[in-house]
Motif scaffolding. Sequence first.
Motif, PDB file in Angstrom:
ATOM      1  N   TRP A   1       0.830  -1.205   0.000  1.00 28.89           N
ATOM      2  CA  TRP A   1       0.000   0.000   0.000  1.00 28.89           C
ATOM      3  C   TRP A   1       0.863   1.254   0.000  1.00 28.89           C
ATOM      4  O   TRP A   1       0.519   2.251  -0.649  1.00 28.89           O
TER       5      TRP A   1
ATOM      6  N   ARG B   1       1.943   1.946  -3.444  1.00 29.68           N
ATOM      7  CA  ARG B   1       0.846   2.410  -4.294  1.00 29.68           C
ATOM      8  C   ARG B   1       0.292   3.754  -3.842  1.00 29.68           C
ATOM      9  O   ARG B   1      -0.730   4.208  -4.325  1.00 29.68           O
TER      10      ARG B   1
ATOM     11  N   THR C   1      -1.084   4.709  -1.037  1.00 31.81           N
ATOM     12  CA  THR C   1      -2.388   4.620  -0.400  1.00 31.81           C
ATOM     13  C   THR C   1      -2.216   3.915   0.941  1.00 31.81           C
ATOM     14  O   THR C   1      -1.115   3.875   1.488  1.00 31.81           O
TER      15      THR C   1
ATOM     16  N   SER D   1      -4.305   0.726   3.804  1.00 29.88           N
ATOM     17  CA  SER D   1      -5.372  -0.258   3.924  1.00 29.88           C
ATOM     18  C   SER D   1      -5.396  -0.863   5.315  1.00 29.88           C
ATOM     19  O   SER D   1      -4.400  -0.814   6.048  1.00 29.88           O
TER      20      SER D   1
ATOM     21  N   GLN E   1      -8.690  -3.337   0.478  1.00 33.07           N
ATOM     22  CA  GLN E   1      -9.124  -2.026   0.936  1.00 33.07           C
ATOM     23  C   GLN E   1     -10.651  -2.014   1.052  1.00 33.07           C
ATOM     24  O   GLN E   1     -11.352  -2.097   0.036  1.00 33.07           O
TER      25      GLN E   1
ATOM     26  N   LYS F   1     -14.485  -0.633   1.549  1.00 36.64           N
ATOM     27  CA  LYS F   1     -15.196   0.600   1.181  1.00 36.64           C
ATOM     28  C   LYS F   1     -15.436   1.402   2.453  1.00 36.64           C
ATOM     29  O   LYS F   1     -15.877   0.863   3.473  1.00 36.64           O
TER      30      LYS F   1
ATOM     31  N   GLU G   1      -4.075   8.689  -1.936  1.00 35.55           N
ATOM     32  CA  GLU G   1      -5.345   8.355  -2.572  1.00 35.55           C
ATOM     33  C   GLU G   1      -5.979   7.167  -1.861  1.00 35.55           C
ATOM     34  O   GLU G   1      -5.278   6.343  -1.249  1.00 35.55           O
ATOM     35  N   TYR G   2      -7.289   7.096  -1.929  1.00 37.71           N
ATOM     36  CA  TYR G   2      -8.022   5.925  -1.453  1.00 37.71           C
ATOM     37  C   TYR G   2      -9.207   5.736  -2.395  1.00 37.71           C
ATOM     38  O   TYR G   2      -9.903   6.713  -2.724  1.00 37.71           O
ATOM     39  N   PRO G   3      -9.448   4.500  -2.849  1.00 40.87           N
ATOM     40  CA  PRO G   3     -10.503   4.270  -3.853  1.00 40.87           C
ATOM     41  C   PRO G   3     -11.849   4.853  -3.442  1.00 40.87           C
ATOM     42  O   PRO G   3     -12.402   4.509  -2.396  1.00 40.87           O
ATOM     43  N   GLY G   4     -12.352   5.767  -4.261  1.00 41.05           N
ATOM     44  CA  GLY G   4     -13.680   6.317  -4.048  1.00 41.05           C
ATOM     45  C   GLY G   4     -13.819   7.230  -2.853  1.00 41.05           C
ATOM     46  O   GLY G   4     -14.945   7.497  -2.409  1.00 41.05           O
ATOM     47  N   HIS G   5     -12.693   7.730  -2.322  1.00 39.57           N
ATOM     48  CA  HIS G   5     -12.790   8.550  -1.120  1.00 39.57           C
ATOM     49  C   HIS G   5     -11.739   9.659  -1.149  1.00 39.57           C
ATOM     50  O   HIS G   5     -10.566   9.406  -1.477  1.00 39.57           O
TER      51      HIS G   5
END
Length: 447
Positions: free
Chosen positions: A252, A255, A257, A259, A264, A266, A280-284
């Motif tokens: 992580w 990348r 980010t 986790s 990771q 939601k 960065e964090y997926p969708g957030h």
Amino acid sequence: MKKELREAFESEMTKAKRLYSADDLSAAFHHLERAHILGQRFYVPHVVSHWWMLKVGLKRSDLWEIFGQLMRIIASAGSLLGWVPAGNTGGANVSPIKPMPIPDDLASLLKDERAPSMIRFAFRIIAVALIASLAFVALWLLRHNQKVALIDAEWREQQEPQLANVGAVRDVTIQPLVNWHASDPTYATEAGVSYLLQADGRAILFDLGSNKGKQAPSPLEANMALFQISVDTIDSIFLSHHHFDHVGGREWAARNTFSFGVHQPKLSEKIEIFAPIPLEYPGHPVTHITAPKVIAPGIASIGPIKRQLLMGQIQEQALALHVEGKGILLVIGCGHQTLRKIVSRTKAVFDAPIFAIVGDLHYPVPDGQMTLAGVNLQRTFASGGGLFSQLTMADVEEDFDLLQSLDLELLAMGSHDTSDTVLEMAARRFPGSFQRVEVGKTIKLTE
């Protein structure tokens, strides 16, 4: 080196040294140039001639000569391969690769020198490789020291304004979720950090551990389950810095980010994320903290503090909670910033005393928790002043003097980057306020 050549070299060096002692530096340097011509095909004599030229430069306070001779001492490795410019006099006033006419009396001594045999040539290749490696390390350390000096200069010039309208909290509970020690073997432990802070009902997850073994569930997830903590109960995620043992693992960190484990999850829309560098964090969304900032009533970041480590540059922030009627509680992830800078920044931006510190302060002496091939990684690459200026017990004692001056009500120290030896020292030094951070051992602070 044949006998006649060796005797001639030694004669020139003897004359140079006598003249150097008599402070006739120009005449001394002339004989050093002649010695250089005679000895430059042989590594040790080559270095000796440059060493004495350096001494002349130092005595003259000639910065150009000093720098030139330091570089030529490194480049003397060329003599191991026969890579030398014939007749070059070796001073900083001439190009180090320029062939020059050889005086007649010296030329007769040099004409019968033979090229090295294949065995000697192979040996010289190995020697050059070793010397080149040492030169690379030396230049790398020089560059490191330059970066350290630049960051220190920036720090001295910084003037952070005092935070306004910080507010206060009344009840604070800190539950260590990941650290090196646990109060019960039921809990998973590792060389990482994670805390769950409850401040007047607001849940803040501070860092996410390491999960070095890529376990599923990770130590963080396993301990969260034991404490009946779910991701949905968290209001904020606060990342102290972006080292792998604080963001959930190397994958992580690589990348850019973080986790909780090998996947990771939601995150709820209500969760706010605060990081000292762009992440960065997926969708957030992730809020990049660049300076001291209030993130909730009574809760703030002291802002990132830059540090140049051997392993690279790091930006680390600490979490500050203003507890009503008491002062500032600091929660620290690793302490790479150094205790002195953390305390200095906190005093500058808050109009309240520091009354408690919880976290890891990075004292891996005499040994840390991470080693590789016998090398203490935390002490060598992540603390101290450099490869040859590693953290010592004397440094720890100086920091303890600073802690003592704060008259803390609570000093709870973690051990993912601090040795048990130092924790025992702290227990003796602060008998009324010290406690170990252990997974499963809740820390409570109330007004």
